[in-house]
Write a protein that holds these residues in place. Structure first.
Motif, PDB file in Angstrom:
ATOM      1  N   SER A 187      35.620  55.178  35.214  1.00  0.00           N
ATOM      2  CA  SER A 187      35.984  54.614  33.909  1.00  0.00           C
ATOM      3  C   SER A 187      37.405  54.071  33.928  1.00  0.00           C
ATOM      4  N   HIS A 188      38.303  54.764  34.618  1.00  0.00           N
ATOM      5  CA  HIS A 188      39.700  54.320  34.634  1.00  0.00           C
ATOM      6  C   HIS A 188      39.915  53.146  35.592  1.00  0.00           C
ATOM      7  N   ILE A 189      39.204  53.136  36.702  1.00  0.00           N
ATOM      8  CA  ILE A 189      39.309  52.011  37.628  1.00  0.00           C
ATOM      9  C   ILE A 189      38.703  50.755  37.017  1.00  0.00           C
ATOM     10  N   ALA A 190      37.618  50.910  36.268  1.00  0.00           N
ATOM     11  CA  ALA A 190      36.968  49.765  35.641  1.00  0.00           C
ATOM     12  C   ALA A 190      37.867  49.096  34.606  1.00  0.00           C
ATOM     13  N   ALA A 191      38.811  49.851  34.060  1.00  0.00           N
ATOM     14  CA  ALA A 191      39.730  49.299  33.060  1.00  0.00           C
ATOM     15  C   ALA A 191      40.950  48.639  33.682  1.00  0.00           C
ATOM     16  N   SER A 192      41.063  48.678  35.007  1.00  0.00           N
ATOM     17  CA  SER A 192      42.295  48.251  35.675  1.00  0.00           C
ATOM     18  C   SER A 192      42.510  46.745  35.813  1.00  0.00           C
ATOM     19  N   PRO A 193      41.494  45.874  35.689  1.00  0.00           N
ATOM     20  CA  PRO A 193      41.786  44.435  35.823  1.00  0.00           C
ATOM     21  C   PRO A 193      42.878  43.938  34.885  1.00  0.00           C
ATOM     22  N   VAL A 194      43.017  44.578  33.728  1.00  0.00           N
ATOM     23  CA  VAL A 194      44.062  44.154  32.794  1.00  0.00           C
ATOM     24  C   VAL A 194      45.446  44.359  33.396  1.00  0.00           C
ATOM     25  N   HIS A 195      45.602  45.381  34.238  1.00  0.00           N
ATOM     26  CA  HIS A 195      46.898  45.630  34.865  1.00  0.00           C
ATOM     27  C   HIS A 195      47.212  44.561  35.905  1.00  0.00           C
ATOM     28  N   VAL A 196      46.196  44.120  36.629  1.00  0.00           N
ATOM     29  CA  VAL A 196      46.389  43.038  37.600  1.00  0.00           C
ATOM     30  C   VAL A 196      46.840  41.778  36.883  1.00  0.00           C
ATOM     31  N   GLN A 197      46.173  41.465  35.770  1.00  0.00           N
ATOM     32  CA  GLN A 197      46.510  40.264  35.027  1.00  0.00           C
ATOM     33  C   GLN A 197      47.951  40.307  34.519  1.00  0.00           C
TER      34      GLN A 197
END
Length: 526
Positions: free
Chosen positions: A398-408
């Motif tokens: 669940s936490h890894i799936a939310a991580s694309p926002v951090h890359v952006q």
């Protein structure tokens, strides 16, 4: 409200008041004095104001405040200032030299030197770039305070006339954005599809969990958090209802109850980032030691004026920074756990502060209550997984799936300039120099939440996210007229550039290590 005072303040008088501890800035040629009581109560945090002491903050103030707030601000005007055709010549804010005000042992406010400027290398040809970097102060207390010489700007290549023209261009640009009606929130066509998306992701997560499909459930929950972040972002900028209390209440429900993160911390952090973007000492959004260093200056253990601590470059930091370009996605995949730490640390640090924000401390108690409820429902989800191993998988997915926002988020700044050109640089030029857009098709921009247009967002932080694309066309036209770069790149290209910057710093660390080893060997031979 009556007319503001007509006294004209000279530069010497203003400098004397700043050195005496007054918080002063210039707004449309007026001198504004911020009382200590309001400085402590400012919804955007104290640092948002302290970074503009002695400066013309007109563009920044108008970018972050509604007309209603600007009207109330007139009550803090104490007179006018002397300006020439190139506008107000700024002072250097005391905090830029490591000076802050705090309560002394006698209960009165006093100056405290928390950090000292880093000396520029002696082999520099000219002091063309204002360094602006700070190291932790070695003294425990201050005998006096900042001096008049510390308020004077260092020589640089910026033209006051050109920066004044940039500022005038921004005011005209802002007027065009307002006249185009782009501050109006599109609740149906803008947020309507988003609410459907949020609901669908939450429903899919719940259904999958009901049938025991834990990994898909965790995946949909993470995507739900990732998309919800953009809505919380708008609320934190008071860009949805444009009413502070309403947006703060909704954001506490969204960020704290649904996401487990403090919106109060995010607003406090994010406002500083917007005002001093990419400054190694002052911008918390690029202060990620021991995991990342986007500039070699971080290898010198700088002081963070936001976190109030030294960013120590120790053995742990050397290990991670040497591999940071390889660990980039691994670290960002777990970044949400760092957000928890920052959120709860912020709430702990503000637990005993005096009244802040409008209406007292209701916001703090509301956050605590909603965070407690978050742990109730999310804790129940983890317990319902059956075993600790399955619960751990659910937590990580669940936490890894939310991580694309951090890359952006890091794409928008990590590859941009970290130089400080001093307080004379205009708001318009500074935001364009330190921020970059991610090129994206309108059909898939929902993946980025519309925040791939970071340049325009940084210029107009209160602008509803769904209007950024139209506003960006106006901004690009103005940037071209002023000869300023409007930077943008594709998502893949941006990832490559950011990882390239991280590799450059890692390579420089390796070279420094090789030089140190060589010097040690030479010393041993002699």
């Amino acid at each position: 409200m009556g007319l503001p005072p007509t006294q004209v303040w000279t530069r010497d008088q203003i400098a004397a008041r700043i050195l005496a501890g007054d918080t002063l800035f210039v707004l449309h040629g007026n001198l504004v004095r911020v009382p200590q009581s309001w400085l402590a109560a400012h919804p955007g945090g104290q640092l948002s104001i302290l970074h503009f002491v002695g400066r013309d903050a007109t563009d920044e103030v108008e970018a972050f405040h509604s007309d209603e707030t600007l009207q109330r601000m007139r009550g803090f005007i104490i007179g006018r200032v002397e300006v020439d055709e190139d506008g107000w010549a700024p002072f250097v804010p005391p905090i830029a030299n490591g000076w802050i005000r705090r309560i002394g042992k006698d209960g009165k406010m006093e100056w405290y030197n928390e950090a000292t400027p880093v000396k520029a290398p002696e082999d520099k040809d000219t002091p063309a770039v204002f360094e602006g970097l700070l190291k932790k102060s070695t003294s425990e207390a201050a005998d006096s305070g900042p001096t008049l010489s510390m308020l004077q700007t260092a020589p640089n290549k910026l033209s006051p006339k050109n920066e004044k023209l940039n500022s005038d261009a921004y005011k005209e640009l802002h007027k065009r954005v307002v006249d185009a009606g782009l501050y109006k929130t599109r609740f149906i066509t803008g947020y309507g599809p988003e609410f459907i998306r949020y609901s669908l992701l939450a429903l899919l997560s719940a259904v999958c969990y009901r049938y025991g499909w834990l990994v898909p459930s965790a995946l949909f929950l993470g995507l739900f958090w990732q998309q919800l972040t953009f809505f919380a972002h708008d609320l934190g900028h008071v860009g949805v209802t444009h009413n502070w209390a309403a947006d703060r209440l909704i954001s506490i429900f969204v960020a704290d109850f649904l996401g487990g993160l403090s919106i109060g911390w995010w607003v406090n952090n994010h406002n500083v980032h917007h005002l001093v973007p990419n400054h190694p000492t002052h911008d918390p959004d690029i202060q990620h030691l021991p995991f990342f260093a986007i500039s070699p200056v971080f290898l010198n253990s700088l002081w963070s004026s936001y976190y109030k601590r030294e960013m120590t470059f120790d053995a742990f930091g050397k290990l991670f920074v040497s591999m940071q370009h390889k660990l980039f996605y691994v670290v960002l995949s777990l970044a949400r756990f760092n957000l928890y730490a920052n959120s709860y640390g912020y709430l702990a640090n503000t637990a005993f502060e005096p009244r802040r924000f409008r209406g007292g401390r209701w916001w703090w108690w509301a956050e605590i209550a909603c965070l407690g409820l978050f742990f109730v429902w999310f804790g129940a989800l983890l317990r319902g997984c059956g075993t600790w191993r399955r619960a751990l998988v659910y937590l990580l997915v669940s936490h890894i799936a939310a991580s694309p926002v951090h890359v952006q988020i890091v794409l928008s700044h990590f590859s941009r300039s970290t130089d400080d050109l001093g307080p004379a640089e205009s708001f318009f030029a500074r935001q364009l120099r330190t921020t970059v857009d991610v090129i994206c098709s309108p059909r898939i921009e929902f993946i980025h939440g519309g925040l791939h247009l970071q340049v325009t967002h940084h210029l107009f932080p209160r602008l509803p996210r769904h209007n950024l694309r139209e506003a960006s066309l106006i901004v690009k036209e103005f940037a071209k007229e002023r000869g300023l770069e409007y930077a943008e790149f594709g998502f893949v290209e941006g990832n490559g550039e950011v990882r390239g910057v991280l590799k450059q710093v890692a390579d420089q660390l390796k070279i420094v290590g090789m030089v140190a080893d060589s010097e040690i060997r030479e010393a041993m031979k002699s």
